[in-house]
Design an enzyme around this catalytic site. Structure first.
Site, PDB file in Angstrom:
ATOM      1  N   TYR A  30      29.507 -16.295  10.494  1.00  0.00           N
ATOM      2  CA  TYR A  30      29.610 -15.017  11.200  1.00  0.00           C
ATOM      3  C   TYR A  30      29.465 -15.291  12.689  1.00  0.00           C
ATOM      4  O   TYR A  30      28.549 -15.988  13.114  1.00  0.00           O
ATOM      5  CB  TYR A  30      28.498 -14.069  10.725  1.00  0.00           C
ATOM      6  CG  TYR A  30      28.486 -12.721  11.413  1.00  0.00           C
ATOM      7  CD1 TYR A  30      29.430 -11.748  11.116  1.00  0.00           C
ATOM      8  CD2 TYR A  30      27.522 -12.424  12.377  1.00  0.00           C
ATOM      9  CE1 TYR A  30      29.412 -10.514  11.743  1.00  0.00           C
ATOM     10  CE2 TYR A  30      27.494 -11.195  13.013  1.00  0.00           C
ATOM     11  CZ  TYR A  30      28.444 -10.243  12.698  1.00  0.00           C
ATOM     12  OH  TYR A  30      28.426  -9.021  13.326  1.00  0.00           O
ATOM     13  N   ASP A  63      28.658 -22.167  17.847  1.00  0.00           N
ATOM     14  CA  ASP A  63      28.019 -20.855  17.955  1.00  0.00           C
ATOM     15  C   ASP A  63      26.536 -21.070  17.663  1.00  0.00           C
ATOM     16  O   ASP A  63      26.127 -21.192  16.507  1.00  0.00           O
ATOM     17  CB  ASP A  63      28.660 -19.892  16.954  1.00  0.00           C
ATOM     18  CG  ASP A  63      27.993 -18.523  16.973  1.00  0.00           C
ATOM     19  OD1 ASP A  63      26.867 -18.404  17.496  1.00  0.00           O
ATOM     20  OD2 ASP A  63      28.593 -17.576  16.444  1.00  0.00           O
ATOM     21  N   LYS A 120      21.139 -13.515  21.689  1.00  0.00           N
ATOM     22  CA  LYS A 120      19.804 -12.920  21.833  1.00  0.00           C
ATOM     23  C   LYS A 120      18.691 -13.956  21.993  1.00  0.00           C
ATOM     24  O   LYS A 120      17.640 -13.670  22.564  1.00  0.00           O
ATOM     25  CB  LYS A 120      19.526 -12.049  20.613  1.00  0.00           C
ATOM     26  CG  LYS A 120      19.768 -12.796  19.289  1.00  0.00           C
ATOM     27  CD  LYS A 120      19.932 -11.848  18.116  1.00  0.00           C
ATOM     28  CE  LYS A 120      20.479 -12.579  16.900  1.00  0.00           C
ATOM     29  NZ  LYS A 120      21.507 -11.841  16.191  1.00  0.00           N
TER      30      LYS A 120
END
Ligand code: HOZ
Length: 424
Positions: free
Chosen positions: A141, A236, A264
């Site tokens: 994801y 990622d 984040k």
């Protein structure tokens, strides 16, 4: 119950009652728990319960909730001004610190989320290579940018949505998907379509099909295939950056991606993201180059203040060995409890991350993750919640041990797990 009342109100004005699907508890049943405050490893709920939190805002609270230095930095920055939509001194320090801690990042652009970082990285890869296709892995994801919603993990996976409605066929066709941890599948795809592929994007350690660890040599293999074919390699690291050491996972293992996406995790609990990498690629970004990206809140001074303090504490205190040790003890205890209870369970763990998959395992890819018994997971989730332990409310997610979790927290987790599993 106050949470149930809040959820009823929310459902009237927020789609599904939530601002992010996994929070709806659809995958474990029941209604979401509303959080009102957090300190260290604990959160308190709108119902007045105190829970030990292993969700940790999905990863970034490496130091736990409301670490005083981080809170003070946020307060002080807010007093100076919450947003300028202009350059601020602290964003320079933040960029310098990221470049210092992650040598593969020569230049970095701050954005507002992991999704934005990925959007920018993909656009950069296409602009730099002049190619259009992107290779991602089944069950990984990368945020909710259109082309990455194909065969995506996290909430889509748990919700049984193989690809989001609203994404055009043309956009989906730009994304190739092969299984994770299978270099042969990557090599075969490059053999047939190598000239069209701008980039491979991968979660180097996957958090979004549950925690799945890369096979030995897998990431180096991806690097080699990308290099050989003139494609970029994008890591990622929205979950893994600064979570396993005060650098990226790519840097830990010595595999250098062309671009790295951070999210984040660099904000100490505030909204932020970043994309960084080789200077000649990053210089393609406007205003230097022709790849456009912009944002009023990019490099927001309050988020940057929180992130800077957190990254500096991580650099100084180096809490990683302790988190790993606690996470291993938790995972071993959970595994032993499952054995005693006769429950099929494979607890993946890596650094301070873990996922209890309710199947025999091992879990190396999405097909194997899907063997997990999601009903057994849901029963376990609720058993733990009743005992005062908050876990991610879905099977296909990673859970997190922070530096604020104590030995007593881990003992308590194991005891609670023993009771929850016995009664399943
Ligand atoms: N997609 C996130 C987990 N991988 C969940 C975000 C949230 O609900 O806050």
């Amino acid at each position: 119950m106050e949470s149930a009342k809040l959820f009823d109100r929310a459902k009237k004005v927020i789609p599904g009652g939530v601002n992010s699907p996994v929070r709806a508890f659809n995958y474990v049943g029941g209604t979401p728990v509303y959080m009102v405050s957090g300190t260290g490893s604990k959160v308190t709920t709108a119902d007045g319960a105190t829970l030990t939190d292993y969700c940790g805002s999905w990863g970034p609270l490496i130091l736990g909730h409301s670490r005083p230095e981080v809170v003070e930095a946020i307060r002080a920055a807010a007093l100076e001004g919450t947003s300028f939509g202009a350059c601020t001194p602290r964003e320079v320090t933040m960029a310098e610190l990221i470049c210092e801690l992650v040598p593969s990042i020569e230049m970095v652009r701050l954005v507002n989320s992991g999704t934005e970082a990925v959007m920018t990285a993909l656009r950069l890869a296409r602009g730099y290579t002049g190619r259009s296709k992107i290779l991602k892995f089944d069950g990984c994801y990368h945020g909710h940018t259109d082309s990455m919603l194909v065969s995506a993990g996290s909430g889509l996976l748990t919700g049984g949505i193989s690809s989001s409605a609203g994404v055009s066929a043309g956009t989906s066709a730009e994304t190739f998907v092969v299984p994770y941890n299978d270099l042969n599948a990557v090599a075969a795809l490059f053999k047939s379509h190598g000239k069209d592929i701008a980039a491979i994007i991968v979660e180097p350690v996957v958090g979004n099909m549950g925690l799945v660890v890369p096979a030995d040599g897998y990431l180096k293999g991806l690097r080699d295939i990308a290099t050989k074919n003139g494609a970029l390699l994008i890591f990622d690291e929205v979950i893994t950056g600064f979570r396993l050491a005060s650098t990226t996972y790519g840097n830990i293992i010595g595999v250098t991606p062309d671009l790295t996406c951070l999210g984040k995790i660099i904000g100490g609990g505030m909204p932020i993201g970043a994309v960084g990498g080789k200077g000649d690629i990053m210089r393609q970004l406007a205003p230097l180059g022709k790849v456009y990206q912009a944002g009023t809140l990019s490099g927001n001074p309050v988020a940057v203040a929180a992130g800077l303090v957190m990254l500096n504490i991580l650099k100084k205190e180096n809490p990683y060995a302790g988190m790993t040790e606690k996470c291993n003890r938790l995972a071993d205890g959970l595994q032993a409890a499952a054995k005693t209870a006769g429950v099929s369970l494979c607890c993946s763990r890596f650094g301070g991350m873990f996922t209890p998959f309710f199947c025999t395992g091992p879990v190396n890819n999405l097909a194997e993750a899907k063997h997990a018994d999601t009903k057994a997971h849901a029963a376990f989730f609720h058993g733990m919640l009743k005992a005062g332990v908050y876990l991610p409310p879905a099977q296909f997610e990673a859970a997190f041990v922070s530096a604020a979790h104590s030995d007593a927290d881990i003992d308590d987790f194991i005891k609670s797990a023993q009771a929850a599993l016995i009664s399943q």
